[in-house]
Motif scaffolding. Structure first.
Motif, short mmCIF file in Angstrom:
data_model
loop_
_atom_site.label_atom_id
_atom_site.label_comp_id
_atom_site.label_asym_id
_atom_site.label_seq_id
_atom_site.Cartn_x
_atom_site.Cartn_y
_atom_site.Cartn_z
N THR A 116 -20.32 16.36 4.94
CA THR A 116 -19.49 17.55 5.07
C THR A 116 -19.36 18.23 3.72
N ASP A 117 -19.50 19.53 3.70
CA ASP A 117 -19.35 20.28 2.46
C ASP A 117 -17.89 20.29 2.01
N THR A 118 -17.70 20.44 0.71
CA THR A 118 -16.36 20.63 0.15
C THR A 118 -16.08 22.13 0.12
N VAL A 119 -15.07 22.56 0.87
CA VAL A 119 -14.81 23.99 1.07
C VAL A 119 -13.41 24.33 0.57
N SER A 120 -13.30 25.46 -0.11
CA SER A 120 -11.99 25.94 -0.55
C SER A 120 -11.88 27.43 -0.34
N TYR B 108 -14.50 31.98 1.55
CA TYR B 108 -14.46 30.56 1.20
C TYR B 108 -15.65 30.27 0.29
N ARG B 109 -15.53 29.20 -0.49
CA ARG B 109 -16.65 28.73 -1.29
C ARG B 109 -16.91 27.26 -0.98
N GLY B 110 -18.19 26.97 -0.73
CA GLY B 110 -18.63 25.59 -0.59
C GLY B 110 -19.35 25.18 -1.87
N ASN B 111 -20.01 24.03 -1.83
CA ASN B 111 -20.75 23.57 -3.01
C ASN B 111 -21.91 24.49 -3.35
N SER B 112 -22.51 25.10 -2.34
CA SER B 112 -23.70 25.93 -2.57
C SER B 112 -23.53 27.38 -2.17
N ASP B 113 -22.75 27.64 -1.12
CA ASP B 113 -22.73 28.97 -0.52
C ASP B 113 -21.34 29.59 -0.53
N GLU C 266 -33.15 36.74 4.72
CA GLU C 266 -32.27 36.26 5.79
C GLU C 266 -32.92 35.06 6.45
N ASP C 267 -32.18 33.97 6.51
CA ASP C 267 -32.68 32.74 7.13
C ASP C 267 -32.40 32.79 8.62
N PRO C 268 -33.40 32.52 9.48
CA PRO C 268 -33.17 32.63 10.92
C PRO C 268 -32.10 31.68 11.45
N VAL C 269 -32.17 30.40 11.06
CA VAL C 269 -31.15 29.41 11.46
C VAL C 269 -30.98 28.43 10.30
N THR C 270 -29.75 28.21 9.88
CA THR C 270 -29.50 27.45 8.66
C THR C 270 -28.63 26.25 8.98
N GLY C 271 -29.27 25.10 9.19
CA GLY C 271 -28.52 23.90 9.53
C GLY C 271 -27.53 23.51 8.46
N SER C 272 -27.96 23.55 7.19
CA SER C 272 -27.08 23.12 6.11
C SER C 272 -25.84 23.99 5.99
N ALA C 273 -25.95 25.27 6.35
CA ALA C 273 -24.78 26.15 6.30
C ALA C 273 -23.68 25.67 7.25
N HIS C 274 -24.07 24.92 8.28
CA HIS C 274 -23.08 24.44 9.24
C HIS C 274 -22.31 23.22 8.74
N THR C 275 -22.74 22.64 7.64
CA THR C 275 -21.88 21.63 7.00
C THR C 275 -20.70 22.31 6.32
N THR C 276 -20.83 23.59 6.02
CA THR C 276 -19.74 24.40 5.46
C THR C 276 -18.93 25.06 6.56
N LEU C 277 -19.63 25.63 7.54
CA LEU C 277 -18.96 26.36 8.62
C LEU C 277 -18.16 25.45 9.54
N THR C 278 -18.65 24.25 9.80
CA THR C 278 -17.98 23.37 10.76
C THR C 278 -16.55 23.02 10.35
N PRO C 279 -16.30 22.58 9.11
CA PRO C 279 -14.89 22.30 8.76
C PRO C 279 -14.00 23.54 8.78
N LEU D 62 -26.79 25.72 17.97
CA LEU D 62 -26.43 24.48 17.33
C LEU D 62 -25.17 23.91 17.97
N PHE D 63 -25.09 22.59 17.98
CA PHE D 63 -23.90 21.88 18.42
C PHE D 63 -23.40 21.07 17.24
N CYS D 64 -22.15 21.28 16.85
CA CYS D 64 -21.63 20.68 15.62
C CYS D 64 -20.40 19.83 15.94
N GLU D 65 -20.28 18.72 15.22
CA GLU D 65 -19.09 17.88 15.36
C GLU D 65 -18.65 17.42 13.98
N LEU D 66 -17.39 17.66 13.67
CA LEU D 66 -16.82 17.23 12.40
C LEU D 66 -16.39 15.77 12.53
#
Length: 261
Positions: free
Chosen positions: A118-122, A142-147, A200-213, A236-240
């Motif tokens: 899970t990304d660290t988000v603030s 919000y800011r995550g570690n990368s995005d 523009e990225d068509p589908v970004t799995g890693s972005a959902h480590t930020t979006l999910t929380p 995508l199906f996401c679970e925190l």
């Protein structure tokens, strides 16, 4: 030198959907210069390279211009290649990334499920440089570690968003994620990453480590459905799961080939 190469459409049930990724199996690591040149030649948002090592697979991802810390769709694509084409036995694959640690992928009823940190988000301030990126104006940042994540009022704004890539490229981040609550899914998004050679990225799995929380907190639930509203689109199906996020999707092989170097 001759290398295998696969192209897989990730987070899609059919070809020409989701996000295309190249996957290159290696017996040993080539130089970073060669890996980057292969990724540039492929000209996809990511090319994944892997090397088998003692029951696990070492994994790296390159855009056409840089190596990145984490890539969801190319990890999904690599898992698909291993299961469907490269003879991996069992329902679970263990990857190790020098930049992101242990990453596991499991066959499930929803397709392939990525187990990512899970990304660290603030919460962040909506500064002028962020507001200048889009004609439509976000309501939160919000800011995550990368995005950087910008939250908008509704799905229609995300679908029809007007953006300035030159302004986005000036944001100090891997990319900028535009998101809003969805109509038929829990949340929708788009991802812009000119900073790393991906307009523009068509589908970004890693972005959902930020979006999910973010959306888990907003909606008060840990299981979420998501859609990335690029032209190709992706589901995508996401679970925190505390410090981990499970991200599930499907994939289809588009191409198999050979690289001659």
């Amino acid at each position: 030198m001759e290398l295998k190469i696969y192209q897989v459409d990730a987070f899609s049930e059919k070809v020409f959907g989701g996000n295309p990724a190249a996957v290159v199996p290696l017996e040993k690591w080539l130089s970073d210069d060669i890996l980057q040149k292969i990724a540039l030649e492929n000209n996809l948002s990511e090319t994944a390279f892997y090397v088998k090592e003692e029951g696990r697979y070492l994994l790296r991802w390159f855009t056409p211009t840089v190596e990145v810390d984490l890539c969801g769709h190319a990890t999904l694509a690599t898992s698909h290649v291993l299961f469907e084409h490269e003879g991996h036995q069992g329902d679970r694959i263990s990857f190790y990334s020098f930049r992101s640690g242990n990453l596991n992928v499991t066959k499930t009823s929803m397709g392939l499920t990525l187990d990512f940190p899970t990304d660290t988000v603030s919460k962040a301030i909506l500064t002028q440089d962020l507001l200048d990126c889009f004609i439509q104006k976000p309501i939160e940042a919000y800011r995550g570690n990368s995005d950087v994540v910008l939250v908008f009022n509704d799905e229609e704004q995300i679908k029809n968003i007007q953006f300035d890539l030159s302004k986005i490229a000036q944001v100090q981040a891997r990319g900028v994620i535009a998101t809003a609550a969805g109509v038929k899914v829990d949340f929708v998004s788009r991802f812009f990453g000119p900073q790393v050679g991906v307009p523009e990225d068509p589908v970004t799995g890693s972005a959902h480590t930020t979006l999910t929380p973010i959306w888990a907190e907003k909606l008060g639930k840990n299981r979420l459905t998501a859609k990335q509203l690029s032209t190709r689109g992706g589901d995508l199906f996401c679970e925190l799961l505390g410090e981990r996020v499970a991200i599930s999707g499907k994939a289809e092989t588009y191409m198999e080939g050979r690289i001659f170097i």
